[in-house]
Design a protein around this motif. Structure first.
Motif, short mmCIF file in Angstrom:
data_model
loop_
_atom_site.label_atom_id
_atom_site.label_comp_id
_atom_site.label_asym_id
_atom_site.label_seq_id
_atom_site.Cartn_x
_atom_site.Cartn_y
_atom_site.Cartn_z
N ARG A 198 -21.79 13.09 -6.48
CA ARG A 198 -22.41 13.14 -5.16
C ARG A 198 -21.33 13.17 -4.08
O ARG A 198 -20.58 12.20 -3.91
N LYS B 280 -24.18 12.78 1.46
CA LYS B 280 -25.28 11.82 1.33
C LYS B 280 -26.65 12.48 1.31
O LYS B 280 -27.57 11.98 0.67
N THR C 194 -18.06 9.50 -12.91
CA THR C 194 -18.16 9.44 -11.45
C THR C 194 -18.83 8.13 -11.07
O THR C 194 -19.70 7.62 -11.79
N THR C 195 -18.42 7.57 -9.94
CA THR C 195 -19.01 6.33 -9.46
C THR C 195 -18.65 6.16 -7.99
O THR C 195 -17.67 6.75 -7.51
N ASP C 196 -19.42 5.37 -7.27
CA ASP C 196 -19.15 5.09 -5.86
C ASP C 196 -18.24 3.87 -5.79
O ASP C 196 -18.70 2.73 -5.78
N SER D 166 -18.63 1.88 -2.20
CA SER D 166 -19.98 1.63 -1.68
C SER D 166 -20.26 2.35 -0.37
O SER D 166 -20.97 1.84 0.50
N ASP D 167 -19.72 3.58 -0.22
CA ASP D 167 -19.97 4.36 0.99
C ASP D 167 -21.05 5.41 0.79
O ASP D 167 -21.31 6.23 1.68
N GLY D 168 -21.69 5.41 -0.38
CA GLY D 168 -22.74 6.38 -0.65
C GLY D 168 -22.26 7.68 -1.26
O GLY D 168 -23.08 8.54 -1.60
N LEU D 169 -20.95 7.85 -1.40
CA LEU D 169 -20.37 9.05 -1.99
C LEU D 169 -19.58 8.67 -3.24
O LEU D 169 -19.05 7.57 -3.34
N ASP D 170 -19.49 9.61 -4.17
CA ASP D 170 -18.84 9.32 -5.45
C ASP D 170 -17.35 9.62 -5.42
O ASP D 170 -16.89 10.49 -4.68
N GLU D 171 -16.63 8.88 -6.24
CA GLU D 171 -15.27 9.21 -6.62
C GLU D 171 -15.26 9.57 -8.11
O GLU D 171 -16.21 9.29 -8.83
#
Length: 326
Positions: free
Chosen positions: A52, A55, A101-103, A106-111
């Motif tokens: 992701r 958002k 992939t994971t956020d 916690s900003d709503g976007l994935d790394e």
């Protein structure tokens, strides 16, 4: 599974590692799927993850191929055939081994988290998006004392600080436990923990689960063993066992622990798959162990189970697991 085409229903993406393509099945109402579409892609795909990047838009797809030692991001293209583009490659420092992939913040976007190997040295790379929306390497962390390739990655929240933590899993050894921090770096912990060295030794992703409490920033980790499932939390710089749920047949192995509300009473129960071929409810069953479901007894609300076909290939889908048959 995710809503890749933005039409409001979960879509299914699968891969057959023997061919260079994806299978995309667009979601429809009531859990149905449309006709499978074959999408040219990497050969030998070992993992797929939604990625992701905005958002309010559907996710892209992270694609890892062990055969081609390649990691890339495929974007859904709604125009034309409505399928994924060929993956855009990421220039990792070594050959990619496992990825997810994971956020992280916690900003709503994935790394993107990827373990790479370079001349038998393993490193954990963190990738995010630059100002132009393109993936870039943010951080690299050397994994010490790894002699074999990791089996998988399990992102989770252990210490309630809002930053993602990580279990680097091994099919033979105890995992590496990493706590994330605001700098994007990692701190290895629990080197002497009995839970890590014993209960989690050799535990791959199919033996683990997470209990996500919406009122807490901390996850419980579910660990399947022979005839039982244990739940643990991170507390006072070590893992603490908070519960054990026994199977009726404790001679068999359990897999895929899930907390689900299948009877519609508003309360989740713990289910796990038994090696003898049935699902078992393990929580709220008294001292005699779990209750068999699936093989010997139907669930109140059956799980989705479908046979999907594209050309000569068929796939059986149940509870998020896809098995290919020729």
């Amino acid at each position: 599974m995710d809503d890749f085409n933005g039409q409001g229903w979960p879509d299914l993406v699968a891969a057959d590692s023997s061919v260079g393509e994806l299978l995309f099945l667009p979601g429809k109402p009531n859990g149905e799927f449309g006709v499978a579409r074959e999408v040219p892609s990497l050969r030998g795909i070992s993992s797929l993850h939604p990625f992701r990047t905005e958002k309010n838009l559907p996710p892209s797809l992270l694609v890892l191929s062990l055969d081609e030692e390649a990691l890339g991001v495929a974007h859904f293209e709604p125009k034309g055939k409505g399928t994924f583009s060929f993956p855009e490659m990421l220039s990792t420092q070594g050959a990619p081994v496992v990825a997810c992939t994971t956020d992280c913040d916690s900003d709503g976007l994935d790394e993107i988290l990827v373990v790479t190997e370079d001349d038998s040295d393993f490193a954990l790379e963190t990738w995010g998006l630059n100002e132009k929306g393109k993936p870039q390497r943010l951080h690299s962390y050397k994994l010490e004392n790894w002699r074999r390739e990791p089996a998988d990655l399990l992102p989770c929240h252990l210490n309630q600080d809002g930053w993602v933590d990580l279990l680097v899993l091994s099919s033979r050894e105890a995992p590496t436990i990493l706590l994330g921090d605001s700098s994007g770096s990692w701190n290895e912990v629990a080197q002497d923990s009995v839970v890590r060295k014993s209960f989690l030794k050799g535990a791959e992703a199919n033996r683990l689960g997470l209990l996500v409490n919406p009122n807490s920033k901390r996850n419980k980790i579910l660990i399947c063993g022979k005839g039982f499932v244990r739940s643990v939390i991170w507390q006072d710089q070590d893992f603490k066992v908070t519960g054990q749920f026994n199977s009726v047949d404790q001679s068999g192995d359990l897999f895929a622990p899930q907390w689900l509300d299948l009877d519609g009473d508003g309360k989740d129960e713990l289910y796990a798959y038994h090696s003898e071929g049935y699902w078992e409810r393990l929580s709220d069953v008294g001292k005699q162990g779990g209750i068999k479901t699936g093989k010997n007894q139907s669930m109140t609300k059956p799980l989705l189970s479908r046979v999907l076909q594209s050309g000569k290939r068929k796939a059986w889908y149940q509870w998020g697991v896809v098995v290919f048959k020729c």
